[in-house]
Design an enzyme around this catalytic site. Structure first.
Site, PDB file in Angstrom:
ATOM      1  N   GLY A  94       0.699  -1.102   0.051  1.00  0.00           N
ATOM      2  CA  GLY A  94       0.128  -0.074  -0.116  1.00  0.00           C
ATOM      3  C   GLY A  94       0.888   1.253  -0.164  1.00  0.00           C
ATOM      4  CB  ILE A  95       4.127   2.438   1.512  1.00  0.00           C
ATOM      5  CG1 ILE A  95       5.169   1.284   0.990  1.00  0.00           C
ATOM      6  CG2 ILE A  95       3.566   1.968   2.651  1.00  0.00           C
ATOM      7  CD1 ILE A  95       6.354   1.727   1.831  1.00  0.00           C
ATOM      8  CB  THR A  97      -0.904   1.630  -4.367  1.00  0.00           C
ATOM      9  OG1 THR A  97      -1.144   2.346  -3.169  1.00  0.00           O
ATOM     10  CG2 THR A  97      -1.118   0.125  -4.355  1.00  0.00           C
ATOM     11  N   PRO A 102       0.974  -1.212  -8.841  1.00  0.00           N
ATOM     12  CG  PRO A 102       0.407  -3.189 -10.365  1.00  0.00           C
ATOM     13  CD  PRO A 102       1.189  -1.781 -10.079  1.00  0.00           C
ATOM     14  CG  ASP A 103      -2.718  -4.090  -4.163  1.00  0.00           C
ATOM     15  OD1 ASP A 103      -3.284  -4.582  -5.267  1.00  0.00           O
ATOM     16  OD2 ASP A 103      -3.470  -3.642  -3.359  1.00  0.00           O
ATOM     17  CG  PHE A 104       1.333  -8.800  -5.190  1.00  0.00           C
ATOM     18  CD1 PHE A 104       1.914  -9.630  -6.400  1.00  0.00           C
ATOM     19  CD2 PHE A 104       2.207  -8.090  -4.635  1.00  0.00           C
ATOM     20  CE1 PHE A 104       3.226  -9.530  -6.597  1.00  0.00           C
ATOM     21  CE2 PHE A 104       3.587  -8.051  -4.917  1.00  0.00           C
ATOM     22  CZ  PHE A 104       4.056  -8.474  -5.838  1.00  0.00           C
ATOM     23  NE  ARG A 105      -2.781 -12.782  -2.390  1.00  0.00           N
ATOM     24  CZ  ARG A 105      -1.403 -13.226  -1.876  1.00  0.00           C
ATOM     25  NH1 ARG A 105      -0.897 -12.117  -1.654  1.00  0.00           N
ATOM     26  NH2 ARG A 105      -0.612 -14.371  -2.174  1.00  0.00           N
ATOM     27  CD  GLN A 175       3.920  -7.592   2.420  1.00  0.00           C
ATOM     28  OE1 GLN A 175       3.856  -8.810   2.990  1.00  0.00           O
ATOM     29  NE2 GLN A 175       2.647  -6.965   2.018  1.00  0.00           N
ATOM     30  CG  ASN A 176       6.147  -2.934  -0.682  1.00  0.00           C
ATOM     31  OD1 ASN A 176       5.492  -3.752  -0.472  1.00  0.00           O
ATOM     32  ND2 ASN A 176       6.295  -1.718  -0.336  1.00  0.00           N
ATOM     33  CG  ASP A 178       8.637  -1.306  -4.567  1.00  0.00           C
ATOM     34  OD1 ASP A 178       9.365  -0.486  -3.667  1.00  0.00           O
ATOM     35  OD2 ASP A 178       7.376  -0.950  -4.216  1.00  0.00           O
ATOM     36  CG  HIS A 195       8.280 -11.008   0.513  1.00  0.00           C
ATOM     37  ND1 HIS A 195       6.600 -10.600   0.180  1.00  0.00           N
ATOM     38  CD2 HIS A 195       8.320 -11.864   1.173  1.00  0.00           C
ATOM     39  CE1 HIS A 195       6.080 -11.337   1.120  1.00  0.00           C
ATOM     40  NE2 HIS A 195       6.984 -11.872   1.856  1.00  0.00           N
TER      41      HIS A 195
END
Length: 285
Positions: A94-95, A97, A102-105, A175-176, A178, A195
């Site tokens: 969410g930080i 977007t 995009p997020d994943f789900r 967990q991002n 990017d 991740h």
């Protein structure tokens, strides 16, 4: 009657546990009924922990409020009044977007809802190690679109960086994938990329006859070299096939795929960091 906060948390945690279990079944070969039964037992056990931890079996334990207000002003006041110097930040998709990632789900806009052009067996296959070994082009195409140099850090990334500049940040767990934390100015030693991310790259190594990774077959590859190869796509001379030929193995950014363990740095730092932190901020989950 509206459900309590603890009941809502337990329900949402149970849904996450079910989703992860179903994803694992979709991406891993469950070879025997006994293995499936073992996984189901783990799911039941995790749900029991979630329910007990949130107090659904009894009355919620009341706590005195920590913040004067549940907003940025309340957080800032707490940091100032308590002289926080060991803040731990945990952040999720969410930080990023608002940067256009995009997020994943999220239904409709999430990454997993928009991968039809890759003709994948399942949306999660693009981040599955077994699928990547046999069909790497989908991931390489997506990685080129997601590469961090296309995006700029958001105000949240700059806020975390500001905590570091003011010597208040102990660690940022993200967990991002990017790499926007480092682009915002956070030094590598303050970041735990749970991740993985696009900061470094490695070969995926080779497998022996039993399907196990051959020890020592993974090695680091300069990330600039990987970036150039992915930009050039499937070109046999300058693209990712040439990179595979050069290193004797497919190469990818050090993003944690399904089928891979979390980075050792996560396990090495988590206990000590959480034990010594004087404020835990969770954002973007």
């Amino acid at each position: 009657m509206a459900e309590s906060v603890s009941t809502q948390i337990a329900r949402e945690q149970a849904a996450v546990i079910d989703r992860v279990f179903n994803e694992r079944l979709a991406h891993e070969r469950v070879r025997a009924d006994s293995e499936l039964a073992r996984l189901r037992d783990q799911v039941v056990f995790l749900k029991q922990i979630a329910v007990q931890a949130t107090g659904v079996y009894g009355e919620e334990t009341p706590y005195d409020p920590v913040l004067t207000s549940f907003d940025i002003e309340g957080v800032a006041e707490y940091i100032k009044d308590n002289g926080c110097k060991n803040i731990v930040v945990m952040c999720g998709a969410g930080i990023s977007t608002s940067a256009g990632i995009p997020d994943f789900r999220t239904p409709g806009t999430g990454l997993y809802d928009n991968l039809q052009k890759y003709d994948l067996p399942t949306p999660q296959s693009v981040f599955t190690l077994d699928y990547f070994r046999h069909s790497p082009e989908a991931f390489y195409t997506l990685a080129n679109e997601m590469w961090p140099d296309y995006y700029a850090p958001t105000p949240v990334h700059h806020f975390i960086s500001e905590l570091h500049k003011r010597e208040m940040l102990l660690r940022c767990y993200t967990q991002n994938i990017d790499s926007l934390e480092s682009r915002a100015g956070l030094p590598a030693d303050t970041i735990v990329a749970a991740h993985g991310n696009f900061d470094t790259a490695s070969t995926i190594g080779t497998l022996d006859e039993s399907g196990r990774l051959v020890p020592g077959s993974r090695r680091a590859v300069p990330i600039t070299e990987v970036r150039d190869a992915i930009k050039n796509g499937a070109d046999e001379t300058n693209g990712w096939p040439a990179l595979e030929k050069k290193y004797g193995s497919l190469v990818k950014p050090d993003i944690t795929f399904f089928g891979e363990a979390l980075p050792s740095r996560f396990f090495e730092l988590r206990d000590a960091d959480l034990a010594s932190c004087d404020l835990l901020i969770v954002m973007g989950t």
